[in-house]
Design an enzyme around this catalytic site. Structure first.
Site, mmCIF file in Angstrom:
data_model
loop_
_atom_site.group_PDB
_atom_site.id
_atom_site.type_symbol
_atom_site.label_atom_id
_atom_site.label_comp_id
_atom_site.label_asym_id
_atom_site.label_seq_id
_atom_site.Cartn_x
_atom_site.Cartn_y
_atom_site.Cartn_z
ATOM 1 N N ASP A 55 0.845 -1.202 0.000
ATOM 2 C CA ASP A 55 0.000 0.000 0.000
ATOM 3 C C ASP A 55 0.879 1.251 0.000
ATOM 4 O O ASP A 55 2.048 1.189 0.420
ATOM 5 C CB ASP A 55 -0.870 0.042 1.264
ATOM 6 C CG ASP A 55 -1.810 -1.139 1.342
ATOM 7 O OD1 ASP A 55 -2.155 -1.692 0.285
ATOM 8 O OD2 ASP A 55 -2.197 -1.498 2.470
HETATM 9 N N1 URA Z 1 -1.027 -6.061 3.855
HETATM 10 C C1 URA Z 1 -1.551 -4.811 3.934
HETATM 11 O O1 URA Z 1 -2.565 -4.606 4.557
HETATM 12 N N2 URA Z 1 -0.895 -3.816 3.268
HETATM 13 C C2 URA Z 1 0.259 -4.008 2.610
HETATM 14 O O2 URA Z 1 0.813 -3.051 2.060
HETATM 15 C C3 URA Z 1 0.793 -5.309 2.531
HETATM 16 C C4 URA Z 1 0.129 -6.321 3.172
#
Ligand code: URA
Length: 233
Positions: A105
């Site tokens: 993310d």
């Molecule tokens: N899980 C999440 O919630 N976000 C990420 O960036 C990677 C794994």
């Protein structure tokens, strides 16, 4: 070069041309495979084919395998949107032709692997391979005692019909844990903690399989041969 590859991709890998420029050369009948003109970009070429462009023999660059320490507020996408693309941090030629093997993310930091070898990245993200990813998670609320067992048994994420695969939780302190996942569902870490009534405040990926993040934030490096070979099939 891979055992076989689309000819338009092969042209890009062996020149500075973009896919659409390669297509223009193909349509202009300037590309030959073993002396015969080919115009369709989807034509497969093999390691022992001789490909020429305007009579010049093309040699494909070897595939690239890179680790990046993703900063916060960057995107694992090849274009800039709300935040700039992570690929601005990768100091190699044509960095935007690479792709990530497992997105993070925008607000997540840590290890991202980038490559132009689709088969290699597929081996990392393919669920059947159960590649372990380790996340360091900072939590809003203190970690409850039973969460490790719940994650080991699997939890139901919102909108899903099956439980998550067994995950390992190591408690570092009240508000900090290490979570090891073999799955990669969209925002899985955040959704798993939401499923047990907590919230993620900060998220950082430390490793993918045996590959450990060992560079500073915003830096990149080529993977070693041993690291690359971990995911060669
Ligand atoms: N899980 C999440 O919630 N976000 C990420 O960036 C990677 C794994």
């Amino acid at each position: 070069m891979m055992p076989r590859m689309r000819i338009d991709k092969f042209i890009c890998k062996s020149t500075q041309l973009t896919r659409s420029e390669a297509s223009t050369f193909l349509q202009a009948q300037k590309v030959c495979v073993d002396g015969k003109v080919f115009t369709n970009g989807a034509t497969q070429v093999y390691v022992d084919n001789e490909v020429t462009l305007d009579g010049e023999i093309l040699i494909a660059r070897p595939s690239r395998y890179i680790m990046v320490h993703k900063p916060r507020d960057t995107l694992c996408s090849n274009i800039d949107e709300v935040y700039p693309s992570l690929f601005h941090h990768v100091g190699v030629e044509k960095a935007f032709d690479l792709h990530v093997a497992g997105r993070l993310d925008a607000d997540t930091t840590g290890l991202v692997l980038v490559t132009d070898d689709g088969r290699w990245s597929h081996n990392i993200i393919m669920p059947d391979n159960e590649c372990e990813k380790v996340y360091r998670v900072t939590l809003r609320d203190p970690i409850a005692e039973d969460v490790a067992l719940q994650f080991e048994q699997g939890v139901l994420l919102r909108g899903q019909e099956t439980l998550t695969l067994p995950a390992k939780l190591e408690i570092v302190s009240d508000h900090e844990v290490l979570l090891t996942l073999t799955q990669g569902k969209f925002q899985q870490v955040k959704r798993m903690f939401r499923a047990v009534g907590n919230r993620v405040h900060a998220l950082h990926r430390e490793s993918i399989g045996q590959i450990q993040l060992d560079i500073e934030v915003g830096q990149w490096r080529h993977l070693t041969l041993d690291e690359i070979n971990l995911f060669i099939s």
